[in-house]
Design a protein around this motif. Sequence first.
Motif, PDB file in Angstrom:
ATOM      1  N   ALA A 169       0.820  -1.211   0.000  1.00 25.01           N
ATOM      2  CA  ALA A 169       0.000   0.000   0.000  1.00 25.01           C
ATOM      3  C   ALA A 169       0.852   1.258   0.000  1.00 25.01           C
ATOM      4  N   GLY A 170       2.058   1.153  -0.549  1.00 23.78           N
ATOM      5  CA  GLY A 170       2.895   2.329  -0.703  1.00 23.78           C
ATOM      6  C   GLY A 170       2.447   3.175  -1.881  1.00 23.78           C
ATOM      7  N   HIS A 171       3.340   4.027  -2.368  1.00 23.25           N
ATOM      8  CA  HIS A 171       2.970   4.959  -3.435  1.00 23.25           C
ATOM      9  C   HIS A 171       2.523   4.232  -4.696  1.00 23.25           C
ATOM     10  N   VAL A 172       3.285   3.222  -5.134  1.00 24.22           N
ATOM     11  CA  VAL A 172       2.929   2.507  -6.358  1.00 24.22           C
ATOM     12  C   VAL A 172       1.679   1.668  -6.140  1.00 24.22           C
ATOM     13  N   GLY A 173       1.606   0.976  -5.018  1.00 17.85           N
ATOM     14  CA  GLY A 173       0.433   0.149  -4.742  1.00 17.85           C
ATOM     15  C   GLY A 173      -0.844   0.960  -4.702  1.00 17.85           C
ATOM     16  N   ALA A 174      -0.813   2.121  -4.027  1.00 23.00           N
ATOM     17  CA  ALA A 174      -2.010   2.963  -3.950  1.00 23.00           C
ATOM     18  C   ALA A 174      -2.403   3.477  -5.327  1.00 23.00           C
ATOM     19  N   ALA A 175      -1.415   3.907  -6.112  1.00 18.96           N
ATOM     20  CA  ALA A 175      -1.710   4.403  -7.463  1.00 18.96           C
ATOM     21  C   ALA A 175      -2.288   3.298  -8.327  1.00 18.96           C
ATOM     22  N   LEU A 176      -1.742   2.085  -8.207  1.00 22.72           N
ATOM     23  CA  LEU A 176      -2.224   0.963  -9.017  1.00 22.72           C
ATOM     24  C   LEU A 176      -3.656   0.595  -8.647  1.00 22.72           C
ATOM     25  N   VAL A 177      -3.942   0.504  -7.358  1.00 25.03           N
ATOM     26  CA  VAL A 177      -5.295   0.139  -6.911  1.00 25.03           C
ATOM     27  C   VAL A 177      -6.311   1.172  -7.375  1.00 25.03           C
ATOM     28  N   ASN A 178      -5.986   2.453  -7.273  1.00 21.32           N
ATOM     29  CA  ASN A 178      -6.930   3.481  -7.698  1.00 21.32           C
ATOM     30  C   ASN A 178      -7.144   3.496  -9.205  1.00 21.32           C
ATOM     31  N   LEU A 179      -6.135   3.087  -9.963  1.00 21.84           N
ATOM     32  CA  LEU A 179      -6.309   2.961 -11.412  1.00 21.84           C
ATOM     33  C   LEU A 179      -7.228   1.801 -11.763  1.00 21.84           C
ATOM     34  N   LEU A 180      -7.077   0.680 -11.076  1.00 16.00           N
ATOM     35  CA  LEU A 180      -7.791  -0.540 -11.448  1.00 16.00           C
ATOM     36  C   LEU A 180      -9.173  -0.656 -10.803  1.00 16.00           C
ATOM     37  N   ALA A 181      -9.408   0.048  -9.687  1.00 13.90           N
ATOM     38  CA  ALA A 181     -10.653  -0.121  -8.943  1.00 13.90           C
ATOM     39  C   ALA A 181     -11.915   0.108  -9.770  1.00 13.90           C
ATOM     40  N   PRO A 182     -11.949   1.084 -10.714  1.00 11.41           N
ATOM     41  CA  PRO A 182     -13.190   1.278 -11.478  1.00 11.41           C
ATOM     42  C   PRO A 182     -13.475   0.193 -12.510  1.00 11.41           C
ATOM     43  N   LEU A 183     -12.525  -0.701 -12.753  1.00 10.90           N
ATOM     44  CA  LEU A 183     -12.663  -1.676 -13.826  1.00 10.90           C
ATOM     45  C   LEU A 183     -13.267  -2.978 -13.323  1.00 10.90           C
ATOM     46  N   GLU A 184     -13.750  -3.777 -14.262  1.00  7.64           N
ATOM     47  CA  GLU A 184     -14.457  -5.005 -13.927  1.00  7.64           C
ATOM     48  C   GLU A 184     -13.459  -6.096 -13.541  1.00  7.64           C
ATOM     49  N   ILE A 289       8.704   2.279 -20.985  1.00  9.06           N
ATOM     50  CA  ILE A 289       8.394   3.415 -20.111  1.00  9.06           C
ATOM     51  C   ILE A 289       9.555   3.581 -19.135  1.00  9.06           C
ATOM     52  N   ARG A 290      10.260   4.692 -19.225  1.00 13.67           N
ATOM     53  CA  ARG A 290      11.429   4.929 -18.375  1.00 13.67           C
ATOM     54  C   ARG A 290      11.115   5.704 -17.105  1.00 13.67           C
ATOM     55  N   ASP A 291      10.015   6.399 -17.102  1.00 16.57           N
ATOM     56  CA  ASP A 291       9.648   7.234 -15.956  1.00 16.57           C
ATOM     57  C   ASP A 291       9.501   6.370 -14.700  1.00 16.57           C
ATOM     58  N   LYS A 292      10.153   6.781 -13.609  1.00 22.16           N
ATOM     59  CA  LYS A 292      10.118   6.024 -12.364  1.00 22.16           C
ATOM     60  C   LYS A 292       9.160   6.620 -11.330  1.00 22.16           C
ATOM     61  N   ALA A 293       8.397   7.619 -11.715  1.00 25.99           N
ATOM     62  CA  ALA A 293       7.403   8.154 -10.796  1.00 25.99           C
ATOM     63  C   ALA A 293       6.383   7.054 -10.460  1.00 25.99           C
ATOM     64  N   PRO A 294       5.884   7.001  -9.205  1.00 28.09           N
ATOM     65  CA  PRO A 294       4.945   5.938  -8.832  1.00 28.09           C
ATOM     66  C   PRO A 294       3.750   5.826  -9.772  1.00 28.09           C
ATOM     67  N   GLN A 295       3.217   6.966 -10.207  1.00 26.82           N
ATOM     68  CA  GLN A 295       2.053   6.927 -11.091  1.00 26.82           C
ATOM     69  C   GLN A 295       2.412   6.326 -12.453  1.00 26.82           C
ATOM     70  N   ALA A 296       3.606   6.623 -12.945  1.00 23.54           N
ATOM     71  CA  ALA A 296       4.034   6.064 -14.228  1.00 23.54           C
ATOM     72  C   ALA A 296       4.235   4.558 -14.121  1.00 23.54           C
ATOM     73  N   ILE A 297       4.850   4.122 -13.030  1.00 26.22           N
ATOM     74  CA  ILE A 297       5.030   2.680 -12.822  1.00 26.22           C
ATOM     75  C   ILE A 297       3.669   1.994 -12.725  1.00 26.22           C
TER      76      ILE A 297
END
Length: 315
Positions: A169-184, A289-297
Amino acid sequence: MIWLSRIPELLANGPLVLVSVAGVRGSAPREPGASMLVGQDFTADTIGGGHLEWQAIAEARLLLQAEACQPLLRRYPLAASLGQCCGGVVWLAFEVLHAGQLPVWQAVSQRHREGLPQVRQLDGRAPASSWPESRGEGRLDLPATEDGPDWCLWQPLQPPRFCLSVYGAGHVGAALVNLLAPLEMRLRWCDPRAELMVRAPASVECCVMETPEEVVAQASAHSAHVVLTHEHALDLRLAEAILRRDDFRWFGLIGSQSKRTRFRQQLAARGIAPGQIERMICPIGVTGIRDKAPQAIAIAVATQVLQLREISIPA
């Protein structure tokens, strides 16, 4: 189904309208069964956007203002008159939900989270949805006249076939969950730190991780797994627990090639078979994708997950 997961939360604050695509002929923005919620000052989910959705929102708010009780069925030709050029026809069903129905929708939402199939029946002559025991296919029986009440919608609420567990539930985990949550998909989010998951979307199942082995054992068969915790030692324990299962669909681990090499050595020393270790995907995320920002990952990993999900959902 964002709309289904949010009904208990939103209905507790007042009435709202459930708008559902009841039927489609020809080309249309969304498929039958797609739904959205409309309140006086909010919407949740979508039936495809565009002018059709704006018309549906306006119709729904008129029903709220009129304190309507009976459901409605409306026919919308997707032609120039509606500002859309799809060329098809869409039938939308409108049902006003009231606070007194909250216990019913809480139970429906809970059954959906538990992976149980259900069928919603909305009859034009009944005041609210019912939930028959039969597990029939979805269909719409059209009224005899344009605005007649003799219509009926059967809307299957099938649990998602694709299951994903996200560990971390760190930066990448939180960003990933919020991206995927609206999907089926059925999405589990696991971390030892409960306070990091307090703002999880309503559709996400949160698991406070006592031990890695226990939380991995609780995952559904044929689940996909993404490991990206704050500790390499925890990542390793999770990796071992996942690889000891013979029924996982896919396993991705955040990290570099050097982390992959170290983990392969350590997992082999713990007795994991070489063929099983080769199933571990590390690094994760689509290439290029080279960007290492949590949202990019998170975007790179979410894209990889969606590619995997496409294989799991029939066309």
